[in-house]
Design a protein around this motif. Sequence first.
Motif, PDB file in Angstrom:
ATOM      1  N   ILE A  42       0.861  -1.174   0.000  1.00  0.00           N
ATOM      2  CA  ILE A  42       0.000   0.000   0.000  1.00  0.00           C
ATOM      3  C   ILE A  42       0.903   1.232   0.000  1.00  0.00           C
ATOM      4  N   ALA A  43       0.495   2.257  -0.741  1.00  0.00           N
ATOM      5  CA  ALA A  43       1.285   3.488  -0.865  1.00  0.00           C
ATOM      6  C   ALA A  43       1.662   4.028   0.519  1.00  0.00           C
ATOM      7  N   PRO A  44       2.824   4.678   0.615  1.00  0.00           N
ATOM      8  CA  PRO A  44       3.286   5.209   1.901  1.00  0.00           C
ATOM      9  C   PRO A  44       2.314   6.235   2.489  1.00  0.00           C
ATOM     10  N   GLY A  45       2.356   6.329   3.789  1.00  0.00           N
ATOM     11  CA  GLY A  45       1.568   7.322   4.506  1.00  0.00           C
ATOM     12  C   GLY A  45       0.458   6.701   5.323  1.00  0.00           C
ATOM     13  N   ILE A  49      -2.942   3.934   4.298  1.00  0.00           N
ATOM     14  CA  ILE A  49      -3.243   2.634   4.892  1.00  0.00           C
ATOM     15  C   ILE A  49      -4.564   2.689   5.653  1.00  0.00           C
ATOM     16  N   ARG A  50      -4.833   3.789   6.336  1.00  0.00           N
ATOM     17  CA  ARG A  50      -6.118   3.923   7.044  1.00  0.00           C
ATOM     18  C   ARG A  50      -7.283   3.876   6.061  1.00  0.00           C
ATOM     19  N   PHE A  80       1.140  -6.563   7.305  1.00  0.00           N
ATOM     20  CA  PHE A  80       2.146  -6.046   8.209  1.00  0.00           C
ATOM     21  C   PHE A  80       2.498  -4.673   7.673  1.00  0.00           C
ATOM     22  N   ASP A  81       2.209  -3.643   8.446  1.00  0.00           N
ATOM     23  CA  ASP A  81       2.461  -2.269   8.028  1.00  0.00           C
ATOM     24  C   ASP A  81       1.774  -2.027   6.681  1.00  0.00           C
ATOM     25  N   HIS A  82       2.519  -1.754   5.619  1.00  0.00           N
ATOM     26  CA  HIS A  82       1.925  -1.464   4.317  1.00  0.00           C
ATOM     27  C   HIS A  82       1.980  -2.660   3.362  1.00  0.00           C
ATOM     28  N   ASP A 118      -7.003   0.288  -6.678  1.00  0.00           N
ATOM     29  CA  ASP A 118      -5.782   0.494  -7.459  1.00  0.00           C
ATOM     30  C   ASP A 118      -5.075   1.791  -7.062  1.00  0.00           C
ATOM     31  N   THR A 119      -5.819   2.786  -6.591  1.00  0.00           N
ATOM     32  CA  THR A 119      -5.205   4.068  -6.213  1.00  0.00           C
ATOM     33  C   THR A 119      -4.382   3.954  -4.935  1.00  0.00           C
ATOM     34  N   TYR A 120      -4.571   2.879  -4.189  1.00  0.00           N
ATOM     35  CA  TYR A 120      -3.830   2.665  -2.938  1.00  0.00           C
ATOM     36  C   TYR A 120      -2.617   1.763  -3.118  1.00  0.00           C
ATOM     37  N   GLN A 121      -2.567   0.971  -4.178  1.00  0.00           N
ATOM     38  CA  GLN A 121      -1.625  -0.130  -4.281  1.00  0.00           C
ATOM     39  C   GLN A 121      -0.380   0.198  -5.102  1.00  0.00           C
ATOM     40  N   LEU A 122       0.747  -0.358  -4.634  1.00  0.00           N
ATOM     41  CA  LEU A 122       2.035  -0.294  -5.332  1.00  0.00           C
ATOM     42  C   LEU A 122       2.577  -1.713  -5.428  1.00  0.00           C
TER      43      LEU A 122
END
Length: 144
Positions: A42-45, A49-50, A80-82, A118-122
């Motif tokens: 998930i993209a940083p920040g 993630i929230r 785990f985290d992102h 898709d806007t959240y994922q890397l």
Amino acid sequence: MYTKIKSRLFLCLLLALFTGAVSCKRSKNTGALEERVFVVTIAPGDEKIRGYLDHHQHIWPEVEAGFKKAGYKKITLSRFDHLVVMSILVPRGANLDSMSKVAESYDKRCAEWNRLMDTYQLGVPGTAPGQKWVEVKPFYTFEH
């Protein structure tokens, strides 16, 4: 450098745990099933993630109806985290591309959900440009 190596080691251990967990199950009603495991970042920040977690606490009913129509037996997301790990239980030998198309075509909100997620994922380290979800393969299994 140490942090990068440490995070890759953790990723490898995490993948080993998830991919070795279940290779197949049999149900008298559904025949042979297999577990397939995928990862995405998930993209940083904290906000990203929230948002991603919040959406998954309120999944649109059309999306789950699409999963059912496509033949998915179980989908589990862990993180785990992102780093997000998705485990899916499907009929053995299922064509996941076809299943995905059936799920997405069930209702216009299913395609809308996929565009939103898709806007959240890397991708994870080592994926091709533009590639996000990647299937992981088991490399160790313990059975008793």
